[in-house]
Design an enzyme around this catalytic site. Structure first.
Site, short mmCIF file in Angstrom:
data_model
loop_
_atom_site.label_atom_id
_atom_site.label_comp_id
_atom_site.label_asym_id
_atom_site.label_seq_id
_atom_site.Cartn_x
_atom_site.Cartn_y
_atom_site.Cartn_z
CG ASN A 1 44.96 -8.89 6.18
OD1 ASN A 1 45.03 -10.12 6.25
ND2 ASN A 1 44.75 -8.28 5.02
CG ASP B 1 41.48 -12.88 -1.77
OD1 ASP B 1 40.97 -12.24 -0.81
OD2 ASP B 1 41.83 -12.33 -2.82
C1 FPP Z 1 40.82 -12.90 2.81
O1 FPP Z 1 39.53 -12.56 2.37
C2 FPP Z 1 40.73 -13.59 4.09
C3 FPP Z 1 41.27 -13.14 5.25
C4 FPP Z 1 42.04 -11.90 5.36
C5 FPP Z 1 41.09 -13.87 6.51
C6 FPP Z 1 41.17 -15.35 6.40
C7 FPP Z 1 40.67 -15.91 7.67
C8 FPP Z 1 39.87 -16.98 7.76
C9 FPP Z 1 39.45 -17.84 6.62
C10 FPP Z 1 39.44 -17.42 9.10
C11 FPP Z 1 40.40 -18.47 9.46
C12 FPP Z 1 40.48 -18.86 10.83
C13 FPP Z 1 41.68 -19.17 11.39
C14 FPP Z 1 41.71 -19.91 12.67
C15 FPP Z 1 42.97 -18.77 10.76
P1 FPP Z 1 39.19 -11.03 2.17
O2 FPP Z 1 38.59 -10.51 3.42
O3 FPP Z 1 40.41 -10.30 1.70
O4 FPP Z 1 38.12 -11.08 1.03
P2 FPP Z 1 37.86 -10.00 -0.09
O5 FPP Z 1 39.12 -9.95 -0.94
O6 FPP Z 1 36.70 -10.55 -0.83
O7 FPP Z 1 37.59 -8.70 0.60
#
Ligand code: FPP
Length: 242
Positions: A68, A20
């Protein structure tokens, strides 16, 4: 990576990670949220090989939850493209390292090109005996349990099992990856203290370790810190330990 000095009981068999904070990482730098996801991918790559070096046998990461899809369309399509590009770019190195790739979630709902990259990666690595790296994509713990319940209902309808025979083992063996042991350690970055629908069934006895660090800033050193903390926990699984 230098050979780490962890005691053997500090290395969990299965580590699960809620990655996250990509969005906040990007915003705090005046960048678009998708830039945070790209940086998160770079971090993920380092952590996959660090976990493998440390002797972790199963690593499962939450890449895209069934919730998501509610994000802005540009972010969703950016994430889908990122994941397809990442799989394409990483497959050779994963193969060289004997890492088995799995994908759990409602895969048929994903864009066809992404499904194809996942199928190629799973097929090419299916016989590997190194670390199993599972990506939870379009994954929701409730959806997974719902899918298992539906399959049990079908088995009852078809006369394969009796209602009286439904037990935890019958449910567990209908989850997306029934051969993978439950996570021992669940790491969450960016500070929130919740499960967010990740591995609900499997995490019943997982030890949790949360860091305020945003996922793009997560490091192999922090992974070791989590493992060291895990090694000091007493796991009781509901029993009394004197
Ligand atoms: C959460 O951060 C992260 C995600 C929803 C996406 C995770 C994906 C990656 C790390 C890329 C990975 C690549 C592969 C191949 C799986 P958020 O966007 O919810 O962050 P926030 O809470 O700060 O908004």
């Amino acid at each position: 990576m230098t050979q780490p000095s962890l005691s053997p009981n500090s290395v969990p068999t299965h580590v699960a990670v809620i990655m996250d904070g990509n969005g906040r990482w990007a915003r705090s730098r005046g960048l678009e949220r998708i830039e945070g996801h790209w940086q998160g991918y770079r971090t993920l790559k380092r952590i996959v090989y660090a976990a493998d070096d440390l002797g972790v046998r199963y690593l499962t990461v939450y890449g895209f939850s069934s919730e998501n899809w509610r994000r802005p369309e540009g972010e969703v399509s950016g994430l889908m493209s990122l994941m397809a590009a990442a799989m394409r770019a990483e497959i050779e190195e994963l193969v060289q390292n004997g890492i088995r790739v799995r994908v759990i979630g409602r895969i048929p709902d994903l864009p066809p090109d992404l499904q194809r990259e996942f199928e190629i990666a799973m097929e090419r690595t299916r016989h590997y005996t190194g670390m199993t790296f599972s990506l939870a994509i379009n994954y929701g713990g409730r959806a997974e349990i719902t899918d298992a319940v539906r399959r049990i209902a079908e088995a009852v309808r078809d006369g394969q099992i009796d209602v009286g025979d439904i037990n935890e083992a019958e449910i567990a063996r209908r989850l997306y990856a029934p051969d993978i042991p439950d996570p021992d350690l669940l790491i969450r970055t960016a500070g929130e203290l919740r499960l967010s629908n990740f591995l609900l069934w499997q995490s019943a006895y997982a030890e949790m370790w949360v860091t305020p660090v945003f996922w793009p800033d997560f490091t192999p050193e922090l992974l070791m810190e989590a493992l060291e903390a895990f090694g000091k926990r007493t796991r009781r699984f509901g029993a009394v330990v004197e």
